[in-house]
Scaffold this active site. Structure first.
Site, short mmCIF file in Angstrom:
data_model
loop_
_atom_site.label_atom_id
_atom_site.label_comp_id
_atom_site.label_asym_id
_atom_site.label_seq_id
_atom_site.Cartn_x
_atom_site.Cartn_y
_atom_site.Cartn_z
CG HIS A 1 -0.26 0.13 2.25
ND1 HIS A 1 0.42 1.12 3.14
CD2 HIS A 1 0.02 -0.93 3.47
CE1 HIS A 1 0.82 1.00 4.16
NE2 HIS A 1 0.67 -0.27 4.41
CB CYS B 1 1.70 -3.05 4.98
SG CYS B 1 -0.05 -3.91 5.47
#
Length: 203
Positions: A163, A179
């Site tokens: 992301h 992440c």
């Protein structure tokens, strides 16, 4: 520092991109992974994390990591802190600096794939994140305060994402709760290139 750093398979472009980042080993080049319990994260104080490093920021050959390029391939390297992308026909290659997890216990490695693409993602902390950080909000809507930035690629591993981030200080550092984070400009480009089913390898 310019966040525009998508590299083609081209030495001149690589060197030019490095110069745009400051031309030193302190410029960003990291790759990220996700916490075993979940990969979305709130921003952390990057001043408490490791320095930026691009000593291993280099072009790679997809043959060393994948048997084919069906639906394209994404390689996230947690050591060099880079994200590589190859299109299905191998005509498009991109190399992006990224953030990586702060510690090895927040890192998951192996093969997965893109299962969902979201522009303007919202965010909720995972159960383990809530345990570690009870002060975090239960929900953050899309927008400038969202820790997933402008776009997110959801992986087949629950909670794991590739992301964007609105906090550009995180790129090139061990700064994530799990992440893989990219500059918003880069995740927007990767979002357009990747497909549902694109192969993903985290090493």
């Amino acid at each position: 520092m310019s966040p525009k750093f998508p590299l083609r398979l081209n030495r001149r472009a690589f060197l030019a991109g490095s110069a745009a980042l400051g031309g030193s080993l302190s410029a960003p080049a990291v790759l990220a992974q996700a916490a075993m319990d979940g990969s979305t994260e709130m921003e952390t104080d990057v001043r408490q994390t490791t320095r930026r490093n691009i000593s291993s920021f280099r072009v790679l050959d997809w043959h060393d990591y994948f048997t084919n390029l069906r639906r394209g391939a994404i390689l996230a390297d947690t050591e060099s802190r880079c994200v590589h992308f190859w299109s299905e026909d191998a005509r498009i290659y991109r190399l992006y600096p990224s953030s990586v997890p702060m510690t090895d216990d927040l890192t998951r490695r192996g093969r997965t794939e893109v299962v969902r693409k979201v522009e303007g993602p919202d965010w909720r902390p995972t159960p383990s994140m809530r345990e570690r950080n009870p002060e975090w909000p239960d929900y953050v809507p899309p927008g400038p305060n969202n820790p997933l930035g402008t776009h997110a690629l959801y992986l087949s591993w629950q909670y794991y994402r590739i992301h964007g981030t609105h906090d550009t200080r995180k790129i090139g550092r061990r700064s994530s709760n799990g992440c893989i984070g990219l500059y918003n400009e880069h995740i927007a480009e990767l979002f357009g290139l990747a497909q549902i089913g694109t192969q993903v390898l985290l090493i």
